[in-house]
Design a protein around this motif. Structure first.
Motif, PDB file in Angstrom:
ATOM      1  N   LEU A 148       5.013  -0.871  14.038  1.00 45.99           N
ATOM      2  CA  LEU A 148       3.977  -1.831  13.634  1.00 45.99           C
ATOM      3  C   LEU A 148       4.524  -3.251  13.485  1.00 45.99           C
ATOM      4  O   LEU A 148       3.817  -4.137  13.015  1.00 45.99           O
ATOM      5  CB  LEU A 148       3.337  -1.391  12.306  1.00 45.99           C
ATOM      6  CG  LEU A 148       2.656  -0.020  12.291  1.00 45.99           C
ATOM      7  CD1 LEU A 148       1.947   0.214  10.956  1.00 45.99           C
ATOM      8  CD2 LEU A 148       1.645   0.107  13.425  1.00 45.99           C
ATOM      9  N   MET A 160      -6.932  -3.813  16.396  1.00 47.11           N
ATOM     10  CA  MET A 160      -6.296  -2.575  15.940  1.00 47.11           C
ATOM     11  C   MET A 160      -6.017  -2.707  14.441  1.00 47.11           C
ATOM     12  O   MET A 160      -5.577  -3.751  13.975  1.00 47.11           O
ATOM     13  CB  MET A 160      -5.006  -2.341  16.723  1.00 47.11           C
ATOM     14  CG  MET A 160      -4.506  -0.932  16.654  1.00 47.11           C
ATOM     15  SD  MET A 160      -5.653   0.267  17.365  1.00 47.11           S
ATOM     16  CE  MET A 160      -5.017   0.428  19.025  1.00 47.11           C
ATOM     17  N   ARG A 161      -6.292  -1.639  13.719  1.00 43.61           N
ATOM     18  CA  ARG A 161      -6.088  -1.617  12.266  1.00 43.61           C
ATOM     19  C   ARG A 161      -4.905  -0.703  11.950  1.00 43.61           C
ATOM     20  O   ARG A 161      -4.596   0.203  12.726  1.00 43.61           O
ATOM     21  CB  ARG A 161      -7.348  -1.130  11.557  1.00 43.61           C
ATOM     22  CG  ARG A 161      -8.620  -1.844  11.984  1.00 43.61           C
ATOM     23  CD  ARG A 161      -8.654  -3.267  11.551  1.00 43.61           C
ATOM     24  NE  ARG A 161      -8.689  -3.372  10.097  1.00 43.61           N
ATOM     25  CZ  ARG A 161      -8.422  -4.488   9.425  1.00 43.61           C
ATOM     26  NH1 ARG A 161      -8.077  -5.575  10.078  1.00 43.61           N
ATOM     27  NH2 ARG A 161      -8.478  -4.511   8.119  1.00 43.61           N
ATOM     28  N   PHE A 162      -4.271  -0.919  10.786  1.00 40.45           N
ATOM     29  CA  PHE A 162      -3.029  -0.212  10.481  1.00 40.45           C
ATOM     30  C   PHE A 162      -3.123   0.569   9.172  1.00 40.45           C
ATOM     31  O   PHE A 162      -3.741   0.105   8.212  1.00 40.45           O
ATOM     32  CB  PHE A 162      -1.878  -1.210  10.368  1.00 40.45           C
ATOM     33  CG  PHE A 162      -1.769  -2.123  11.558  1.00 40.45           C
ATOM     34  CD1 PHE A 162      -1.308  -1.651  12.776  1.00 40.45           C
ATOM     35  CD2 PHE A 162      -2.151  -3.453  11.470  1.00 40.45           C
ATOM     36  CE1 PHE A 162      -1.213  -2.485  13.880  1.00 40.45           C
ATOM     37  CE2 PHE A 162      -2.058  -4.299  12.567  1.00 40.45           C
ATOM     38  CZ  PHE A 162      -1.588  -3.814  13.777  1.00 40.45           C
ATOM     39  N   LEU A 163      -2.476   1.735   9.161  1.00 44.67           N
ATOM     40  CA  LEU A 163      -2.400   2.545   7.944  1.00 44.67           C
ATOM     41  C   LEU A 163      -0.953   2.613   7.457  1.00 44.67           C
ATOM     42  O   LEU A 163      -0.019   2.515   8.262  1.00 44.67           O
ATOM     43  CB  LEU A 163      -2.906   3.961   8.221  1.00 44.67           C
ATOM     44  CG  LEU A 163      -4.414   4.121   8.404  1.00 44.67           C
ATOM     45  CD1 LEU A 163      -4.750   5.542   8.835  1.00 44.67           C
ATOM     46  CD2 LEU A 163      -5.171   3.759   7.132  1.00 44.67           C
ATOM     47  N   PRO A 164      -0.764   2.843   6.152  1.00 49.86           N
ATOM     48  CA  PRO A 164       0.613   2.914   5.623  1.00 49.86           C
ATOM     49  C   PRO A 164       1.452   4.019   6.255  1.00 49.86           C
ATOM     50  O   PRO A 164       2.678   3.932   6.255  1.00 49.86           O
ATOM     51  CB  PRO A 164       0.399   3.192   4.132  1.00 49.86           C
ATOM     52  CG  PRO A 164      -0.965   2.684   3.833  1.00 49.86           C
ATOM     53  CD  PRO A 164      -1.773   2.880   5.074  1.00 49.86           C
ATOM     54  N   ASN A 165       0.818   5.070   6.801  1.00 44.70           N
ATOM     55  CA  ASN A 165       1.611   6.133   7.437  1.00 44.70           C
ATOM     56  C   ASN A 165       1.969   5.807   8.891  1.00 44.70           C
ATOM     57  O   ASN A 165       2.514   6.646   9.611  1.00 44.70           O
ATOM     58  CB  ASN A 165       0.886   7.477   7.356  1.00 44.70           C
ATOM     59  CG  ASN A 165      -0.428   7.477   8.123  1.00 44.70           C
ATOM     60  OD1 ASN A 165      -0.798   6.466   8.717  1.00 44.70           O
ATOM     61  ND2 ASN A 165      -1.141   8.595   8.105  1.00 44.70           N
ATOM     62  N   GLY A 166       1.628   4.596   9.334  1.00 43.53           N
ATOM     63  CA  GLY A 166       2.005   4.155  10.677  1.00 43.53           C
ATOM     64  C   GLY A 166       0.965   4.451  11.738  1.00 43.53           C
ATOM     65  O   GLY A 166       1.137   4.081  12.895  1.00 43.53           O
ATOM     66  N   LEU A 206      -1.076  -4.091   4.976  1.00 44.50           N
ATOM     67  CA  LEU A 206       0.322  -3.860   4.618  1.00 44.50           C
ATOM     68  C   LEU A 206       1.079  -5.164   4.369  1.00 44.50           C
ATOM     69  O   LEU A 206       0.704  -6.214   4.884  1.00 44.50           O
ATOM     70  CB  LEU A 206       1.022  -3.086   5.748  1.00 44.50           C
ATOM     71  CG  LEU A 206       0.349  -1.777   6.164  1.00 44.50           C
ATOM     72  CD1 LEU A 206       1.022  -1.211   7.405  1.00 44.50           C
ATOM     73  CD2 LEU A 206       0.404  -0.770   5.026  1.00 44.50           C
ATOM     74  N   LEU A 241       1.287   6.542  16.592  1.00 42.90           N
ATOM     75  CA  LEU A 241       2.219   5.884  17.517  1.00 42.90           C
ATOM     76  C   LEU A 241       3.539   6.646  17.653  1.00 42.90           C
ATOM     77  O   LEU A 241       4.185   6.582  18.694  1.00 42.90           O
ATOM     78  CB  LEU A 241       2.513   4.455  17.044  1.00 42.90           C
ATOM     79  CG  LEU A 241       1.313   3.505  16.980  1.00 42.90           C
ATOM     80  CD1 LEU A 241       1.718   2.194  16.324  1.00 42.90           C
ATOM     81  CD2 LEU A 241       0.758   3.237  18.367  1.00 42.90           C
ATOM     82  N   GLU A 242       3.900   7.361  16.606  1.00 40.64           N
ATOM     83  CA  GLU A 242       5.173   8.095  16.639  1.00 40.64           C
ATOM     84  C   GLU A 242       5.106   9.258  17.634  1.00 40.64           C
ATOM     85  O   GLU A 242       6.071   9.546  18.337  1.00 40.64           O
ATOM     86  CB  GLU A 242       5.510   8.652  15.251  1.00 40.64           C
ATOM     87  CG  GLU A 242       5.600   7.595  14.154  1.00 40.64           C
ATOM     88  CD  GLU A 242       6.917   6.840  14.155  1.00 40.64           C
ATOM     89  OE1 GLU A 242       7.805   7.235  14.916  1.00 40.64           O
ATOM     90  OE2 GLU A 242       7.024   5.845  13.398  1.00 40.64           O
ATOM     91  N   SER A 280       6.128   1.583   9.486  1.00 40.85           N
ATOM     92  CA  SER A 280       6.681   2.048  10.753  1.00 40.85           C
ATOM     93  C   SER A 280       7.232   0.868  11.517  1.00 40.85           C
ATOM     94  O   SER A 280       6.619  -0.208  11.533  1.00 40.85           O
ATOM     95  CB  SER A 280       5.584   2.727  11.589  1.00 40.85           C
ATOM     96  OG  SER A 280       6.018   2.894  12.914  1.00 40.85           O
ATOM     97  N   GLN A 295      -3.167  -6.228  20.864  1.00 45.70           N
ATOM     98  CA  GLN A 295      -4.310  -5.424  20.417  1.00 45.70           C
ATOM     99  C   GLN A 295      -4.807  -5.815  19.031  1.00 45.70           C
ATOM    100  O   GLN A 295      -5.839  -5.331  18.580  1.00 45.70           O
ATOM    101  CB  GLN A 295      -3.930  -3.940  20.398  1.00 45.70           C
ATOM    102  CG  GLN A 295      -3.601  -3.402  21.771  1.00 45.70           C
ATOM    103  CD  GLN A 295      -3.224  -1.942  21.686  1.00 45.70           C
ATOM    104  OE1 GLN A 295      -3.976  -1.100  21.229  1.00 45.70           O
ATOM    105  NE2 GLN A 295      -2.023  -1.622  22.116  1.00 45.70           N
ATOM    106  N   GLU A 335       0.839  -1.201   0.000  1.00 39.19           N
ATOM    107  CA  GLU A 335       0.000   0.000   0.000  1.00 39.19           C
ATOM    108  C   GLU A 335       0.875   1.253   0.000  1.00 39.19           C
ATOM    109  O   GLU A 335       1.847   1.326   0.757  1.00 39.19           O
ATOM    110  CB  GLU A 335      -0.911  -0.004   1.235  1.00 39.19           C
ATOM    111  CG  GLU A 335      -1.981  -1.078   1.212  1.00 39.19           C
ATOM    112  CD  GLU A 335      -3.072  -0.822   0.188  1.00 39.19           C
ATOM    113  OE1 GLU A 335      -3.095   0.271  -0.421  1.00 39.19           O
ATOM    114  OE2 GLU A 335      -3.905  -1.731  -0.015  1.00 39.19           O
ATOM    115  N   VAL A 353      -2.610   3.951  13.719  1.00 31.60           N
ATOM    116  CA  VAL A 353      -3.465   2.790  13.984  1.00 31.60           C
ATOM    117  C   VAL A 353      -4.843   3.286  14.424  1.00 31.60           C
ATOM    118  O   VAL A 353      -4.971   4.404  14.934  1.00 31.60           O
ATOM    119  CB  VAL A 353      -2.859   1.874  15.074  1.00 31.60           C
ATOM    120  CG1 VAL A 353      -1.531   1.296  14.610  1.00 31.60           C
ATOM    121  CG2 VAL A 353      -2.674   2.596  16.397  1.00 31.60           C
TER     122      VAL A 353
END
Lengths: 346, 262
Positions: free
Chosen positions: B93, A282-288, B50, A96-97, B90, B138, A26, A290
Motif C-alpha cells: 500500500l 481504491m480504498r484501503f483496509l488495515p489488513n492490507g 491509515l 494484494l498479498e 502492508s 488507482q 487504525e 483494497v
C-alpha cells in the motif's frame, strides 16, 4: 546560545510525536476491518437507493459473525457475502498479498464469455475483418454474401473515437450494420457518446448523472444532463442491430443509452450487466486489502434507473458454450435473420 | 561516522568564516540552493484511513533581497519534494507524494527590539502549495492552498560571521483545494482536462477555521566568504484541514543550503 538550545529541544520534541499529531492508527483486527469497510460503504456508496439495499439490516446480519478470532479466510467470505447483496460489478475487493479478487455480482458476466468467440465470427461469418489499430478494440468487416456490415467494439477506449467516422465511410454503401458490443469491458462515457454520434438521428436528452456527496444515502450533487447528438460529417441511419450480452458493461451500457434512443436501432442478445456508475478511488483496509465501489447514480429522463437491471433486449437470445463449440453464433445469426424478416435486407 | 564528518565540516566552515573580514549581511541579494532530507507523516481521509510515513529528498531555491539598508526584506522560495510513504498495514500500500510550493514575501524590520544583535521582521507573503498522492494510478488525492500568509523572521547575530534565524509563517486567507466528497471523480477529471490552472484553483475560500498551516524554520547561517554563505536548517510543516475529508500532515525537513551573494 539559549535560542539554539531551545530550537534543538523543540526539534527533538516535534520529531518524536507522530501519533500525537496524526492520531492513533487504525487497528488491524477483524472487527475494525469490518467496521471500516461497512462505514465507508455507508457513507460513500452511491446506489443504496437505486438498488434498494438496506445496508443497516445487512450490518445486523454480518457484523455478529465477526469477532477477534475470525480468520482472514472467514473475514473474506463474510465480506464477499455482504458485497454480493449489492450485485454491482463496479464493487469489488482484493487481497494484494494473495492476488485473491472478488467482484460483486460478476458470475453471470463472467459466464457470458463462453458464449462469444471473435475468431468464430471472423472465420465463419465475415468476408474480411479490418482492425482499427489506434483503438483498443475496434474492428469491422462485411457479413459473407450479405449486404450487411459488421462492427465489433470491445471497449470505449482508444486514441481517437472519431475513427468511427472512417469506419462508417467504408461501410455506408451497405444496407445495415450489426454493431457487436458483446464482451464490451467499458471505458469512457465520452468515447461512447462520440461513437453513438455516428449513428444519431437527432439530439435528445438521454440520461443524467449525480455523484454522492454526503453522509445520507440520498445525498447527491446536482444532476448533470447528457444529450446524444449527431457527430461527424455523416451518420449511418439505415437499420442498425446492436448485439449485447451480460458482459456489455459500464461505458458499453452508456453507449446503449445513446443507441436505444434512435429509432433505427434494435438490440438483440442478452440483457446487459446493469452497472453504469464510475468506480471510486481504491480504498484501503488495515489488513492490507483494497476495495472499490460505485459512487454515482445514472438516471433515465423519466427518473428511473437501469442500474442492477441492465438494457433488456428487443429480441432476447444468447449463446451457450455448446453453440460456440459447435461453431455457431446464434445471436449473430438471429440479427441477420431479423434484418431480412423486418427490413428485407439480405 | 557521518556525525564526525559533519562536525569536521562545520568546524572547518567556522574556522574559514572567522578568517574572513566582511559581515554576513554584506550584500543586497542572495540566491540559495538547498538540498534536504524530508520526513513526512500523513493522514489523508480522502485517500485512506491509515497513517503513513516516509522519507525523501527535497530541493529548494530561494532568493533574498535586503532593501532600505536592511530595513526590509524581499523573499522568494520554491520548494519541491518527492516522498515514498509507507503504512504498517502492508508494504503493497506504499505510495508516492509529490509536493511543491512557491512563496513570495515582503517583510519590514520592526523597532520592537533595540538590541543590535537581534532583529525581527514582520510581513506578508503569497503562498501557493500543491500536494499530490497516487497509489498505482488507482487512488489519488490532492491538496492545494493559495493565499496570504503572515510571516515573521527573528534573527540573532552570534557574531559578524554567524547568524541564527527562526521564521514562522501562518496562513490567514487561503483558497483550499481538496478532492470532492467521494474523491477524485469524473467532474474533477473534466475540470482537470479543461484547464489544469482551473483545477488547481478550484477550491473554497477559508481561514484558520478551515485550514491550519504552520511553516516554522530554524536556521544557522555561517559566512564562508564575501560571496558565499552556508545554512543548516530544520523546518517543520504542519497542515490540517477540518472538513469531511480531513487531512493532517507533518513534515520534518533537515537541510543544507549554499548561498551566493551579489
Amino acid at each position: 546560545m539559549k535560542i539554539l538550545y531551545l530550537s534543538i529541544i523543540s526539534i527533538l520534541l516535534l520529531s518524536s510525536c507522530e501519533e500525537m499529531i496524526l492520531g492513533e492508527d487504525e487497528k488491524n483486527n477483524p472487527e475494525n476491518n469490518f467496521e471500516i469497510l461497512w462505514n465507508d460503504f455507508d457513507q460513500h456508496y452511491g446506489l443504496f437507493m437505486v438498488r434498494q439495499i438496506n445496508w443497516d439490516s445487512l450490518y445486523s446480519v454480518y457484523r455478529p459473525q465477526v469477532n477477534s478470532q475470525t480468520t482472514d479466510a472467514e473475514l473474506w467470505s463474510i465480506f464477499t457475502q455482504l458485497l454480493e447483496h449489492l450485485d454491482d460489478s463496479h464493487t469489488g475487493i482484493e487481497n494484494l498479498e494473495t492476488d485473491e479478487n472478488y467482484i460483486s455480482g460478476f458470475i453471470l458476466n463472467e459466464q457470458s464469455s463462453l458464449g462469444f468467440n471473435e475468431d468464430l465470427i471472423t472465420d465463419k461469418y465475415l468476408d474480411y475483418r479490418t482492425i482499427v489499430e489506434t483503438e483498443t478494440k475496434l474492428s469491422y468487416g462485411k457479413i459473407k454474401n450479405k449486404n450487411i456490415a459488421y462492427i465489433y467494439l470491445g471497449a470505449e477506449d482508444g486514441e481517437s473515437p472519431e475513427k468511427i467516422d472512417d469506419v462508417i465511410q467504408n461501410l455506408k454503401s451497405l444496407n445495415a450494420i450489426i454493431l457487436d458490443v458483446r464482451q464490451n469491458e467499458g471505458g469512457y462515457d465520452t468515447y461512447a457518446a462520440r461513437i453513438a454520434g455516428a449513428f444519431a438521428d437527432s439530439e435528445k436528452l438521454i440520461y443524467s448523472v449525480q455523484t454522492r456527496n454526503g453522509k445520507n444515502h440520498s445525498d447527491f450533487d446536482e444532476k448533470k444532463l447528457f444529450y446524444t447528438k449527431k457527430q461527424g460529417n455523416e451518420q449511418f441511419i439505415k437499420p442498425v442491430i446492436v448485439l449485447t450480452d451480460r458482459y456489455t458493461i459500464s461505458a458499453g451500457e452508456v453507449l446503449l443509452l445513446h443507441l436505444k434512443s434512435f429509432s433505427h436501432v434494435t438490440q438483440i442478445g442478452d440483457t446487459t450487466a446493469g452497472d453504469f456508475s464510475d468506480v471510486s478511488n481504491m480504498r484501503f483496509l488495515p489488513n492490507g486489502w483494497v476495495y472499490h465501489y460505485s459512487i454515482m447514480m445514472y438516471l433515465l429522463p423519466d427518473g428511473k434507473s437501469l442500474d442492477g437491471i441492465g438494457h433488456i433486449p428487443d429480441v432476447y437470445i444468447k449463446n451457450n458454450q455448446t453453440d460456440i463449440q459447435s461453431q455457431n453464433d446464434k445471436v449473430l445469426e438471429k440479427a441477420i435473420d431479423y434484418l431480412f424478416d423486418t427490413y428485407g435486407i439480405d | 561516522m557521518k556525525k564526525i564528518i559533519l562536525y569536521i565540516l562545520i568546524s572547518a566552515a567556522i574556522q574559514f568564516a572567522n578568517a574572513q573580514s566582511d559581515s554576513i549581511q554584506n550584500k543586497k541579494n542572495k540566491i540559495g540552493f538547498e538540498l534536504a532530507y524530508n520526513q513526512t507523516y500523513l493522514k489523508d481521509i480522502a485517500f485512506s484511513p491509515l497513517n503513513y510515513s516516509g522519507g525523501g529528498s527535497l530541493i529548494s531555491f530561494n532568493y533574498r533581497r535586503n532593501l532600505n539598508e536592511n530595513k526590509s526584506l524581499l523573499t522568494a522560495d520554491f520548494n519541491l519534494f518527492a516522498t515514498g510513504l509507507n503504512t504498517s498495514a502492508s508494504e503493497l500500500l506504499s505510495y508516492n507524494q509529490l509536493w511543491g510550493n512557491i512563496e513570495i514575501g515582503y517583510l519590514r524590520k520592526t523597532k520592537i527590539i533595540l538590541d543590535p544583535k537581534k532583529s525581527l521582521f514582520l510581513g506578508l507573503s503569497y503562498n501557493s502549495e500543491i500536494s499530490y498522492l497516487n497509489w498505482q494510478g488507482q487512488s489519488q488525492s490532492y491538496h492545494a492552498t493559495h493565499g496570504v500568509t503572515v510571516k515573521g523572521i527573528f534573527q540573532y547575530h552570534i557574531s559578524s560571521k554567524q547568524l541564527v534565524q527562526t521564521m514562522l509563517t501562518v496562513p490567514v486567507a487561503q483558497i483550499i483545494v481538496r478532492p470532492p466528497y467521494n474523491g477524485f471523480d469524473k467532474k474533477s477529471e473534466e475540470i482537470f482536462d479543461e484547464s489544469i490552472i482551473r483545477f488547481v484553483f478550484n477550491g473554497k475560500l477559508g481561514s484558520l477555521n478551515k485550514y491550519l498551516g504552520i511553516f516554522w524554520e530554524t536556521k544557522y547561517i555561517i559566512q564562508l566568504s564575501k560571496r558565499w554563505d552556508l545554512d543548516f536548517s530544520y523546518t517543520l510543516l504542519y497542515k490540517r484541514t477540518f472538513e469531511d475529508n480531513k487531512l493532517i500532515q507533518l513534515n520534518n525537513v533537515f537541510s543544507a543550503t549554499i548561498n551566493y551573494k551579489f
